[in-house]
Design a protein around this motif. Sequence first.
Motif, PDB file in Angstrom:
ATOM      1  N   ARG A 157      -1.445   7.903   4.323  1.00  0.00           N
ATOM      2  CA  ARG A 157      -1.995   6.938   5.280  1.00  0.00           C
ATOM      3  C   ARG A 157      -1.036   5.786   5.569  1.00  0.00           C
ATOM      4  O   ARG A 157      -1.097   5.166   6.625  1.00  0.00           O
ATOM      5  CB  ARG A 157      -3.306   6.351   4.742  1.00  0.00           C
ATOM      6  CG  ARG A 157      -4.429   7.352   4.590  1.00  0.00           C
ATOM      7  CD  ARG A 157      -5.678   6.674   4.047  1.00  0.00           C
ATOM      8  NE  ARG A 157      -6.743   7.639   3.805  1.00  0.00           N
ATOM      9  CZ  ARG A 157      -7.594   8.060   4.746  1.00  0.00           C
ATOM     10  NH1 ARG A 157      -7.503   7.589   5.973  1.00  0.00           N
ATOM     11  NH2 ARG A 157      -8.537   8.938   4.449  1.00  0.00           N
ATOM     12  N   HIS A 158      -0.161   5.477   4.607  1.00  0.00           N
ATOM     13  CA  HIS A 158       0.655   4.263   4.723  1.00  0.00           C
ATOM     14  C   HIS A 158       2.160   4.542   4.685  1.00  0.00           C
ATOM     15  O   HIS A 158       2.948   3.664   4.350  1.00  0.00           O
ATOM     16  CB  HIS A 158       0.311   3.297   3.585  1.00  0.00           C
ATOM     17  CG  HIS A 158      -1.148   3.036   3.442  1.00  0.00           C
ATOM     18  ND1 HIS A 158      -1.873   2.315   4.362  1.00  0.00           N
ATOM     19  CD2 HIS A 158      -2.041   3.435   2.481  1.00  0.00           C
ATOM     20  CE1 HIS A 158      -3.140   2.253   3.972  1.00  0.00           C
ATOM     21  NE2 HIS A 158      -3.272   2.921   2.843  1.00  0.00           N
ATOM     22  N   LYS A 161       0.722   7.142  -6.634  1.00  0.00           N
ATOM     23  CA  LYS A 161      -0.444   7.977  -6.940  1.00  0.00           C
ATOM     24  C   LYS A 161      -0.172   9.440  -6.606  1.00  0.00           C
ATOM     25  O   LYS A 161      -0.492  10.351  -7.383  1.00  0.00           O
ATOM     26  CB  LYS A 161      -1.660   7.482  -6.155  1.00  0.00           C
ATOM     27  CG  LYS A 161      -2.250   6.181  -6.665  1.00  0.00           C
ATOM     28  CD  LYS A 161      -3.480   5.802  -5.845  1.00  0.00           C
ATOM     29  CE  LYS A 161      -4.111   4.510  -6.355  1.00  0.00           C
ATOM     30  NZ  LYS A 161      -5.308   4.128  -5.554  1.00  0.00           N
ATOM     31  N   GLN A 163      -4.246  14.195  -1.064  1.00  0.00           N
ATOM     32  CA  GLN A 163      -4.337  12.789  -0.680  1.00  0.00           C
ATOM     33  C   GLN A 163      -4.333  11.915  -1.929  1.00  0.00           C
ATOM     34  O   GLN A 163      -4.682  12.372  -3.020  1.00  0.00           O
ATOM     35  CB  GLN A 163      -5.614  12.542   0.126  1.00  0.00           C
ATOM     36  CG  GLN A 163      -5.769  13.473   1.318  1.00  0.00           C
ATOM     37  CD  GLN A 163      -7.141  13.362   1.967  1.00  0.00           C
ATOM     38  OE1 GLN A 163      -7.402  12.412   2.691  1.00  0.00           O
ATOM     39  NE2 GLN A 163      -8.010  14.316   1.691  1.00  0.00           N
ATOM     40  N   ALA A 164      -3.982  10.653  -1.753  1.00  0.00           N
ATOM     41  CA  ALA A 164      -3.869   9.750  -2.900  1.00  0.00           C
ATOM     42  C   ALA A 164      -5.230   9.314  -3.426  1.00  0.00           C
ATOM     43  O   ALA A 164      -5.431   9.220  -4.643  1.00  0.00           O
ATOM     44  CB  ALA A 164      -3.043   8.521  -2.520  1.00  0.00           C
ATOM     45  N   ASP A 165      -6.172   9.035  -2.546  1.00  0.00           N
ATOM     46  CA  ASP A 165      -7.437   8.428  -2.964  1.00  0.00           C
ATOM     47  C   ASP A 165      -8.645   9.333  -2.760  1.00  0.00           C
ATOM     48  O   ASP A 165      -9.788   8.874  -2.838  1.00  0.00           O
ATOM     49  CB  ASP A 165      -7.655   7.114  -2.194  1.00  0.00           C
ATOM     50  CG  ASP A 165      -6.580   6.088  -2.509  1.00  0.00           C
ATOM     51  OD1 ASP A 165      -6.260   5.913  -3.696  1.00  0.00           O
ATOM     52  OD2 ASP A 165      -6.055   5.469  -1.563  1.00  0.00           O
ATOM     53  N   SER A 166      -8.394  10.602  -2.479  1.00  0.00           N
ATOM     54  CA  SER A 166      -9.506  11.542  -2.281  1.00  0.00           C
ATOM     55  C   SER A 166      -9.144  12.884  -2.908  1.00  0.00           C
ATOM     56  O   SER A 166      -7.957  13.190  -3.089  1.00  0.00           O
ATOM     57  CB  SER A 166      -9.788  11.736  -0.782  1.00  0.00           C
ATOM     58  OG  SER A 166     -10.067  10.494  -0.159  1.00  0.00           O
ATOM     59  N   ALA A 179       0.822  -1.213   0.000  1.00  0.00           N
ATOM     60  CA  ALA A 179       0.000   0.000   0.000  1.00  0.00           C
ATOM     61  C   ALA A 179       0.854   1.261   0.000  1.00  0.00           C
ATOM     62  O   ALA A 179       0.496   2.269  -0.620  1.00  0.00           O
ATOM     63  CB  ALA A 179      -0.915  -0.023   1.220  1.00  0.00           C
ATOM     64  N   VAL A 220       2.048   1.933  -3.575  1.00  0.00           N
ATOM     65  CA  VAL A 220       0.917   2.346  -4.419  1.00  0.00           C
ATOM     66  C   VAL A 220       0.522   3.788  -4.102  1.00  0.00           C
ATOM     67  O   VAL A 220       0.295   4.610  -5.006  1.00  0.00           O
ATOM     68  CB  VAL A 220      -0.284   1.399  -4.211  1.00  0.00           C
ATOM     69  CG1 VAL A 220      -1.517   1.927  -4.934  1.00  0.00           C
ATOM     70  CG2 VAL A 220       0.063  -0.008  -4.693  1.00  0.00           C
ATOM     71  N   GLU A 221       0.449   4.097  -2.807  1.00  0.00           N
ATOM     72  CA  GLU A 221       0.079   5.449  -2.395  1.00  0.00           C
ATOM     73  C   GLU A 221       1.108   6.469  -2.881  1.00  0.00           C
ATOM     74  O   GLU A 221       0.750   7.542  -3.395  1.00  0.00           O
ATOM     75  CB  GLU A 221      -0.040   5.506  -0.870  1.00  0.00           C
ATOM     76  CG  GLU A 221      -0.471   6.867  -0.339  1.00  0.00           C
ATOM     77  CD  GLU A 221      -0.577   6.878   1.169  1.00  0.00           C
ATOM     78  OE1 GLU A 221      -1.598   7.363   1.695  1.00  0.00           O
ATOM     79  OE2 GLU A 221       0.374   6.404   1.840  1.00  0.00           O
TER      80      GLU A 221
END
Length: 293
Positions: A269-270, A137, A246-249, A130, A133-134
């Motif tokens: 986050r990670h 991104k 952020q990566a996913d937001s 994770a 990946v983060e």
Amino acid sequence: MEAVLTEELDEEEQLVRRHRKEKKELQAKIQGMKNAVPKNDKKRRKQLTEDVAKLEAEMEQKHKEELEQLKLTSKESKIDSVAVNISNLVLENQPFRISKAQKRRDKKAALEKEREERIAEAEIESLTGARHVESEKLAQILATRQLEIKQIPSDGHCMYRAIEDQLKEQDCSLTVAALRCQTADYMQSHMEDFLPFLTNANTGDMYTSEEFRKYCDDIINTAAWGGQLELRALSHILRTPIEIIQADSPPLVVGEEYPKNPLILVYMRHAYGLGEHYNSVKRLVNTASENCS
């Protein structure tokens, strides 16, 4: 064992033979003494009898002691031989013992192997996990804005350090300690804006005034992590918007009411084993342009 017994018999036989020889020699000596004393000399004959008895007794005692000594020596030899045989038997049946030095070397090798395995696992995880990946991104998101991550130490002060780093770009020299102190003061003076968002982890109830006061004290006196509430307070203190990528937001902006260029933070986050982390950003270095120049 048979060799020991044979040797023992030889020694005893030799001793017996010597004793016989010595007895014969003594008898010859006694006979010579008798021949030297006239038969009619009663006084000397009496003395001769006593001397002969004494010589025979002394020889008898001497032979007895020598025989006992031989038996004692033989017995000790047997015991030693048996002890050696038993010792050899025990050693033969015992498993091979590893030396302490070898044990230390084996332990060191095992620890080194374990460390290498952990490193290999971490490398695999960093490429597929994770965190990787983060990071990928975020790098793509920032690249579209000609930005890249600027690493901030993960020591509990990361959010404040990231703000401090961004302020330096605006020629503002507020330190982490100053930012923490001002954040706590602002939150205490605007308790009604922050208290409803803080709850006791054990009871789920909203913080009491005392708990809120301690929360603010911890901001000043400890390495307590900062989050969205502290960012809200800082945006008001600095009268500057703060953008969190952020990566996913989608990006989160606090203090949008202030018409300034935002301070930009990256929320991860990670990033580390303990979880959430803030980094700063910097202008993306154009490697191709640098190489050409």
